[in-house]
Design a protein around this motif. Structure first.
Motif: not given
Length: 464
Positions: A1-8, A146-147, A185-191, A200-210
């Motif tokens: 498995m070599n990508s985020t999507q494959a793990w998700v 994800g972890e 990355e895996i967490t974002r995919g699972l969310v 939760i999508r906002d919590v795990v998104a990259p960048g500033q919290a909304n």
């Protein structure tokens, strides 16, 4: 498995499809308030373990400030609120689904951290409505899903990553090398895949919290990680300032609050049925460095409550089943032992077999856990002495193939006798929790077993 999507896909479809579907169902209920109470109650009642966990949590001070006893799921929803019960159901599901599969140390540490962060976020949240409180609790609990999901699976990659982390390789680099992606990355995919909702999508998104709430969750999760090294230090001071901004308090007030909340988190972990992770939660900064191997604190109030019920039971007309159930409950919940069994003599009188079980991971015991009274066989060394004792496995201790801890880890053992003959024994261990039960736990264990012994003696005297 070599990508985020494959793990998700692998985690969602192969390893944890039931968890993914149930979480999705619970989350959909929240979006549609008309369905509420009955449907949520039905999702919970479909699963006996989940039902008992939710009722146990419903009777804790953390959720139920009124201290009104709750004995049905629909009563819990009316008294404590839809969002709170939904939150309990999600926490119990996560804990149960993951630990049923595995109890490797990395998973236990992640769970300890997630529960600690969730309790902190909920307690620090400037008082708003119930929905907001539960939203930050679940947000912090699932921020590293994800972890958590990854460590619950027995994969070659998990073993390899474990080895690399043991050699102190930086976590993000080790993840990229072994997984070709990272846990966030895996967490974002699972969310997304599990439809865990916009917050939760906002919590795990990259960048500033909304939102301030998402910011509070992120800082609580980071703080829970740092607190494992103590409450002081430059990094901790920085995160305290961020939490102070999130809550409108001063860093000094927050620091005091965090310590109070941390002891609340250990109680929530015990209520969720995982007392073994309390040893991984932060104690005071002056506790010794090896505090991870210490037995968790016991719940003295609950202990008294159960002992009172036992006295009441014995005073009326002793029912051995009811008394032993209370004793099992006391050993599991008040003393904080993860797995408990009462074994009684079988018809032949030569072996002891399970009569009552408590705690997670004891299903296999029902048909397989057997101790021969003559002390032979793989678990012969578990036979009790004259009184309650702490069993310490020797170097050559034999285990059994159906359970990786039985006979191989320290345990509490206590005899039940009738007319001086051994007729039963209570056994309690902490599975993967890496510590020897304390003398205090042994004493409390002895108190509970005295009640079971007293019950047997009373019944014998009535019959006689």
């Amino acid at each position: 498995m070599n990508s985020t999507q494959a793990w998700v896909t692998y985690l969602s479809k192969v390893e944890l499809p039931v968890l993914a579907n149930t979480l999705r169902r619970i989350d959909e209920l929240a979006d549609n308030r008309n369905s509420t109470v009955n449907e949520l109650a039905n999702v919970i009642l479909n699963d006996a373990q989940l039902t008992s966990q939710v009722l146990r949590l419903s009777n804790t001070v953390f959720y139920n400030q009124t201290r009104t006893q709750v004995s049905t799921v629909s009563r819990a929803i009316t008294l404590i609120g839809f969002d709170a019960v939904k939150s309990m159901a999600i926490s119990s599901l996560i804990v149960d689904s993951l630990l049923k599969r595995n109890d490797r140390p990395h998973l236990l540490r992640c769970l300890a951290r997630a529960i600690h962060a969730a309790v902190q976020a909920r307690c620090l949240m400037p008082k708003r409505n119930e929905t907001a409180l539960e939203e930050v609790f679940i947000g912090a609990l699932l921020m590293n899903i994800g972890e958590l999901a990854f460590w619950s699976c027995e994969t070659e990659q998990a073993t390899e990553l474990e080895q690399r982390l043991r050699l102190d390789e930086p976590p993000a680099e080790a993840q990229k090398t072994v997984l070709h992606t990272t846990f966030p990355e895996i967490t974002r995919g699972l969310v997304e895949a599990w439809s865990l909702g916009p917050f939760i999508r906002d919590v795990v998104a990259p960048g500033q919290a909304n939102s301030p709430a998402a910011s509070l969750v992120r800082h609580s999760v980071e703080m829970a990680r740092l607190s494992e090294k103590g409450w002081r230090g430059a990094e901790m001071d920085k995160i305290l300032e961020s939490l102070a901004k999130d809550t409108g308090e001063t860093p000094a007030v927050i620091r005091d609050q965090l310590k109070v909340n941390a002891s609340e988190a250990t109680r929530v972990a015990v209520s969720l049925g995982i007392p073994q992770v309390t040893a991984l939660m932060p104690g005071n900064e002056d506790s010794p460095a090896d505090s991870a191997a210490r037995a968790p604190d016991m719940d003295a109030e609950l202990q008294l409550h159960i002992l009172r019920d036992l006295t009441h039971s014995l005073a009326e007309r002793p029912d051995i089943n009811e008394v032993c159930q209370l004793v099992i409950e006391g050993i599991h919940r008040a003393i904080g032992m993860q797995r408990v069994a009462l074994l009684m003599s079988d018809r032949t009188g030569n072996t002891l077999t399970p009569r009552k079980l408590g705690g997670r991971g004891t299903d296999e015991w029902r048909d397989k856990f057997i101790i021969r009274k003559d002390g032979t066989g793989p678990l012969g060394s578990l036979l009790p002495h004259a009184s309650c004792s702490i069993y310490q496995p020797g170097k050559a201790s034999e285990g059994v193939d159906y359970d990786r801890w039985l006979g191989r880890v320290p345990a509490l053992i206590g005899p039940l006798k009738a007319n001086g003959r051994l007729v039963g024994l209570f056994y309690a261990d902490n599975a993967a929790g890496d510590y020897v039960p304390s003398e205090q736990q042994l004493r409390a264990f002895g108190h509970f077993i005295q009640n079971a012994q007293l019950c047997l003696t009373l019944i014998a005297s009535h019959q006689g």
